[in-house]
Design a protein around this motif. Structure first.
Motif, PDB file in Angstrom:
ATOM      1  N   GLY A  19     -53.638  -6.247 -43.379  1.00 31.32           N
ATOM      2  CA  GLY A  19     -54.742  -5.835 -42.532  1.00 31.32           C
ATOM      3  C   GLY A  19     -55.872  -5.212 -43.327  1.00 31.32           C
ATOM      4  N   GLY A  20     -56.596  -4.304 -42.698  1.00 34.93           N
ATOM      5  CA  GLY A  20     -57.785  -3.736 -43.316  1.00 34.93           C
ATOM      6  C   GLY A  20     -57.484  -2.747 -44.422  1.00 34.93           C
ATOM      7  N   TRP A  21     -58.554  -2.290 -45.032  1.00 38.05           N
ATOM      8  CA  TRP A  21     -58.465  -1.294 -46.099  1.00 38.05           C
ATOM      9  C   TRP A  21     -58.602   0.092 -45.483  1.00 38.05           C
ATOM     10  CZ3 TRP A  21     -56.723  -0.811 -50.692  1.00 38.05           C
ATOM     11  CH2 TRP A  21     -57.163   0.219 -51.535  1.00 38.05           C
ATOM     12  N   TYR A  22     -57.695   0.986 -45.831  1.00 36.12           N
ATOM     13  CA  TYR A  22     -57.640   2.267 -45.144  1.00 36.12           C
ATOM     14  C   TYR A  22     -58.177   3.432 -45.964  1.00 36.12           C
ATOM     15  CZ  TYR A  22     -54.780  -0.358 -41.921  1.00 36.12           C
ATOM     16  OH  TYR A  22     -54.346  -1.288 -41.027  1.00 36.12           O
ATOM     17  N   GLY A  23     -58.179   3.320 -47.258  1.00 38.96           N
ATOM     18  CA  GLY A  23     -58.595   4.453 -48.072  1.00 38.96           C
ATOM     19  C   GLY A  23     -57.501   5.498 -48.180  1.00 38.96           C
ATOM     20  N   SER A  24     -57.710   6.466 -49.055  1.00 40.94           N
ATOM     21  CA  SER A  24     -56.673   7.458 -49.350  1.00 40.94           C
ATOM     22  C   SER A  24     -56.208   8.192 -48.096  1.00 40.94           C
ATOM     23  CB  SER A  24     -57.199   8.470 -50.363  1.00 40.94           C
ATOM     24  OG  SER A  24     -57.403   7.867 -51.618  1.00 40.94           O
ATOM     25  N   LYS A  25     -57.146   8.707 -47.318  1.00 41.04           N
ATOM     26  CA  LYS A  25     -56.762   9.484 -46.140  1.00 41.04           C
ATOM     27  C   LYS A  25     -56.029   8.607 -45.125  1.00 41.04           C
ATOM     28  CE  LYS A  25     -58.463  12.771 -42.702  1.00 41.04           C
ATOM     29  NZ  LYS A  25     -57.628  12.178 -41.644  1.00 41.04           N
ATOM     30  N   GLY A  26     -56.505   7.391 -44.975  1.00 43.25           N
ATOM     31  CA  GLY A  26     -55.867   6.490 -44.025  1.00 43.25           C
ATOM     32  C   GLY A  26     -54.431   6.189 -44.398  1.00 43.25           C
ATOM     33  N   TYR A  27     -54.199   5.916 -45.668  1.00 41.37           N
ATOM     34  CA  TYR A  27     -52.831   5.646 -46.100  1.00 41.37           C
ATOM     35  C   TYR A  27     -51.972   6.909 -45.978  1.00 41.37           C
ATOM     36  CZ  TYR A  27     -54.166   1.073 -47.883  1.00 41.37           C
ATOM     37  OH  TYR A  27     -54.611  -0.212 -47.984  1.00 41.37           O
ATOM     38  N   GLN A  28     -52.511   8.052 -46.363  1.00 41.52           N
ATOM     39  CA  GLN A  28     -51.731   9.290 -46.257  1.00 41.52           C
ATOM     40  C   GLN A  28     -51.382   9.574 -44.803  1.00 41.52           C
ATOM     41  OE1 GLN A  28     -50.322  11.179 -48.571  1.00 41.52           O
ATOM     42  NE2 GLN A  28     -49.521  12.579 -47.020  1.00 41.52           N
ATOM     43  N   ASP A  29     -52.334   9.369 -43.906  1.00 44.39           N
ATOM     44  CA  ASP A  29     -52.091   9.653 -42.487  1.00 44.39           C
ATOM     45  C   ASP A  29     -50.998   8.742 -41.919  1.00 44.39           C
ATOM     46  OD1 ASP A  29     -55.545  10.410 -41.526  1.00 44.39           O
ATOM     47  OD2 ASP A  29     -53.996  11.613 -42.507  1.00 44.39           O
ATOM     48  N   GLN A  30     -50.965   7.496 -42.385  1.00 49.05           N
ATOM     49  CA  GLN A  30     -49.952   6.567 -41.873  1.00 49.05           C
ATOM     50  C   GLN A  30     -48.584   6.846 -42.468  1.00 49.05           C
ATOM     51  OE1 GLN A  30     -51.249   2.328 -41.298  1.00 49.05           O
ATOM     52  NE2 GLN A  30     -53.081   3.033 -42.353  1.00 49.05           N
ATOM     53  N   GLY A  31     -48.551   7.309 -43.709  1.00 49.85           N
ATOM     54  CA  GLY A  31     -47.275   7.573 -44.357  1.00 49.85           C
ATOM     55  C   GLY A  31     -46.558   6.302 -44.763  1.00 49.85           C
ATOM     56  N   ARG A  32     -45.520   6.472 -45.560  1.00 47.58           N
ATOM     57  CA  ARG A  32     -44.797   5.304 -46.081  1.00 47.58           C
ATOM     58  C   ARG A  32     -44.230   4.463 -44.948  1.00 47.58           C
ATOM     59  NH1 ARG A  32     -39.301   4.746 -48.211  1.00 47.58           N
ATOM     60  NH2 ARG A  32     -39.037   7.007 -48.130  1.00 47.58           N
ATOM     61  N   TYR A  33     -43.777   5.108 -43.882  1.00 48.02           N
ATOM     62  CA  TYR A  33     -43.144   4.349 -42.812  1.00 48.02           C
ATOM     63  C   TYR A  33     -44.169   3.647 -41.920  1.00 48.02           C
ATOM     64  CZ  TYR A  33     -38.987   6.698 -44.432  1.00 48.02           C
ATOM     65  OH  TYR A  33     -37.958   7.141 -45.219  1.00 48.02           O
ATOM     66  N   GLY A  34     -45.446   3.915 -42.163  1.00 48.27           N
ATOM     67  CA  GLY A  34     -46.486   3.169 -41.478  1.00 48.27           C
ATOM     68  C   GLY A  34     -46.889   1.911 -42.223  1.00 48.27           C
ATOM     69  N   MET A  35     -46.327   1.723 -43.415  1.00 46.12           N
ATOM     70  CA  MET A  35     -46.602   0.525 -44.174  1.00 46.12           C
ATOM     71  C   MET A  35     -45.759  -0.635 -43.632  1.00 46.12           C
ATOM     72  SD  MET A  35     -48.850   1.664 -46.291  1.00 46.12           S
ATOM     73  CE  MET A  35     -49.362   2.736 -44.951  1.00 46.12           C
ATOM     74  N   ASP A  36     -46.128  -1.853 -44.018  1.00 43.24           N
ATOM     75  CA  ASP A  36     -45.388  -3.014 -43.527  1.00 43.24           C
ATOM     76  C   ASP A  36     -44.081  -3.223 -44.297  1.00 43.24           C
ATOM     77  OD1 ASP A  36     -48.583  -4.522 -43.172  1.00 43.24           O
ATOM     78  OD2 ASP A  36     -47.320  -3.763 -41.553  1.00 43.24           O
ATOM     79  N   TYR A  37     -44.105  -2.964 -45.573  1.00 45.01           N
ATOM     80  CA  TYR A  37     -42.923  -3.128 -46.412  1.00 45.01           C
ATOM     81  C   TYR A  37     -42.924  -2.042 -47.484  1.00 45.01           C
ATOM     82  CZ  TYR A  37     -43.148  -7.832 -44.422  1.00 45.01           C
ATOM     83  OH  TYR A  37     -43.229  -8.896 -43.552  1.00 45.01           O
ATOM     84  N   TRP A  38     -41.737  -1.667 -47.912  1.00 37.05           N
ATOM     85  CA  TRP A  38     -41.589  -0.770 -49.045  1.00 37.05           C
ATOM     86  C   TRP A  38     -40.316  -1.084 -49.783  1.00 37.05           C
ATOM     87  CZ3 TRP A  38     -41.880   0.811 -43.989  1.00 37.05           C
ATOM     88  CH2 TRP A  38     -40.709   1.288 -43.402  1.00 37.05           C
ATOM     89  N   GLY A  39     -40.303  -0.734 -51.086  1.00 37.07           N
ATOM     90  CA  GLY A  39     -39.148  -0.987 -51.914  1.00 37.07           C
ATOM     91  C   GLY A  39     -38.138   0.143 -51.841  1.00 37.07           C
ATOM     92  N   LYS A  40     -37.121   0.040 -52.683  1.00 35.57           N
ATOM     93  CA  LYS A  40     -36.059   1.050 -52.691  1.00 35.57           C
ATOM     94  C   LYS A  40     -36.425   2.258 -53.539  1.00 35.57           C
ATOM     95  CE  LYS A  40     -32.320  -2.197 -51.730  1.00 35.57           C
ATOM     96  NZ  LYS A  40     -31.027  -2.765 -52.182  1.00 35.57           N
ATOM     97  N   GLY A  41     -37.452   2.130 -54.336  1.00 33.04           N
ATOM     98  CA  GLY A  41     -37.933   3.262 -55.111  1.00 33.04           C
ATOM     99  C   GLY A  41     -37.421   3.298 -56.530  1.00 33.04           C
ATOM    100  N   THR A  42     -38.178   3.976 -57.376  1.00 28.47           N
ATOM    101  CA  THR A  42     -37.772   4.211 -58.761  1.00 28.47           C
ATOM    102  C   THR A  42     -38.048   5.676 -59.078  1.00 28.47           C
ATOM    103  OG1 THR A  42     -38.008   3.426 -61.053  1.00 28.47           O
ATOM    104  CG2 THR A  42     -40.014   3.500 -59.749  1.00 28.47           C
ATOM    105  N   LEU A  43     -37.095   6.325 -59.733  1.00 26.10           N
ATOM    106  CA  LEU A  43     -37.175   7.755 -59.970  1.00 26.10           C
ATOM    107  C   LEU A  43     -37.956   8.054 -61.241  1.00 26.10           C
ATOM    108  CD1 LEU A  43     -36.335  10.676 -59.308  1.00 26.10           C
ATOM    109  CD2 LEU A  43     -34.228  10.251 -60.610  1.00 26.10           C
ATOM    110  N   VAL A  44     -38.908   8.950 -61.097  1.00 26.88           N
ATOM    111  CA  VAL A  44     -39.667   9.465 -62.237  1.00 26.88           C
ATOM    112  C   VAL A  44     -39.360  10.950 -62.364  1.00 26.88           C
ATOM    113  CG1 VAL A  44     -41.966   9.965 -63.141  1.00 26.88           C
ATOM    114  CG2 VAL A  44     -41.505   7.760 -62.035  1.00 26.88           C
ATOM    115  N   THR A  45     -38.890  11.340 -63.528  1.00 27.20           N
ATOM    116  CA  THR A  45     -38.586  12.741 -63.781  1.00 27.20           C
ATOM    117  C   THR A  45     -39.422  13.210 -64.957  1.00 27.20           C
ATOM    118  OG1 THR A  45     -36.317  12.447 -63.010  1.00 27.20           O
ATOM    119  CG2 THR A  45     -36.790  14.421 -64.308  1.00 27.20           C
ATOM    120  N   VAL A  46     -40.201  14.263 -64.726  1.00 27.81           N
ATOM    121  CA  VAL A  46     -41.047  14.821 -65.779  1.00 27.81           C
ATOM    122  C   VAL A  46     -40.485  16.180 -66.153  1.00 27.81           C
ATOM    123  CG1 VAL A  46     -43.373  15.440 -66.478  1.00 27.81           C
ATOM    124  CG2 VAL A  46     -43.018  13.604 -64.807  1.00 27.81           C
ATOM    125  N   SER A  47     -40.027  16.292 -67.374  1.00 31.60           N
ATOM    126  CA  SER A  47     -39.440  17.548 -67.821  1.00 31.60           C
ATOM    127  C   SER A  47     -40.536  18.435 -68.405  1.00 31.60           C
ATOM    128  CB  SER A  47     -38.361  17.288 -68.866  1.00 31.60           C
ATOM    129  OG  SER A  47     -38.900  16.600 -69.977  1.00 31.60           O
TER     130      SER A  47
END
Length: 129
Positions: free
Chosen positions: A100-128
């Motif tokens: 769909g359309g382009w939402y911009g930073s605030k739009g994506y943040q407001d929708q959250g990950r579960y407002g997206m159409d698809y998402w992956g299983k994730g990859t862990l980033v650890t910063v020591s």
């Protein structure tokens, strides 16, 4: 259906760099908006960056100047180059697709990950620190 597989996570010292990749397969299209969310332990999910099929980008204020998002449409792959990493960047990073359309930073943040159409299983980033 679209399948997303993230890679590139790991452990790095503060100030270091990592490059995340996300390969999309299935019913993909170069017009899809792709991007990244992250979730740190005990915290709300957070929008990180997104890129449109045409190359528009949005990056969260907390990541601007340090993170760069790019994509290779021929490979159906989106990348997140993360430099000058901080301890607070520690999180599971999730690749997303939003049609769909382009939402911009605030739009994506407001929708959250579960407002997206698809998402992956994730990859862990650890910063020591």
């Amino acid at each position: 259906q679209v399948q997303l597989v993230e890679s590139g996570g790991g452990t790095v010292q503060a100030g270091g760099s990592l490059r995340l990749s996300c390969a999309a397969s299935g019913r993909t299209a170069s017009s899809y908006n792709m991007g990244w969310f992250r979730q740190a332990p005990g915290k709300e999910g957070e929008f990180v960056a997104a890129i449109s099929g045409g190359g528009y980008t949005a990056v969260a204020d907390s990541c601007k100047g340090r993170f760069t998002i790019s994509r290779d449409n021929a490979k159906n792959t989106v990348y997140l180059q993360m430099n000058s990493l901080k301890h607070e960047d520690t999180a599971v990073y999730y690749c997303i697709v939003k049609n769909g359309g382009w939402y911009g930073s605030k739009g994506y943040q407001d929708q959250g990950r579960y407002g997206m159409d698809y998402w992956g299983k994730g990859t862990l980033v650890t910063v020591s620190s």
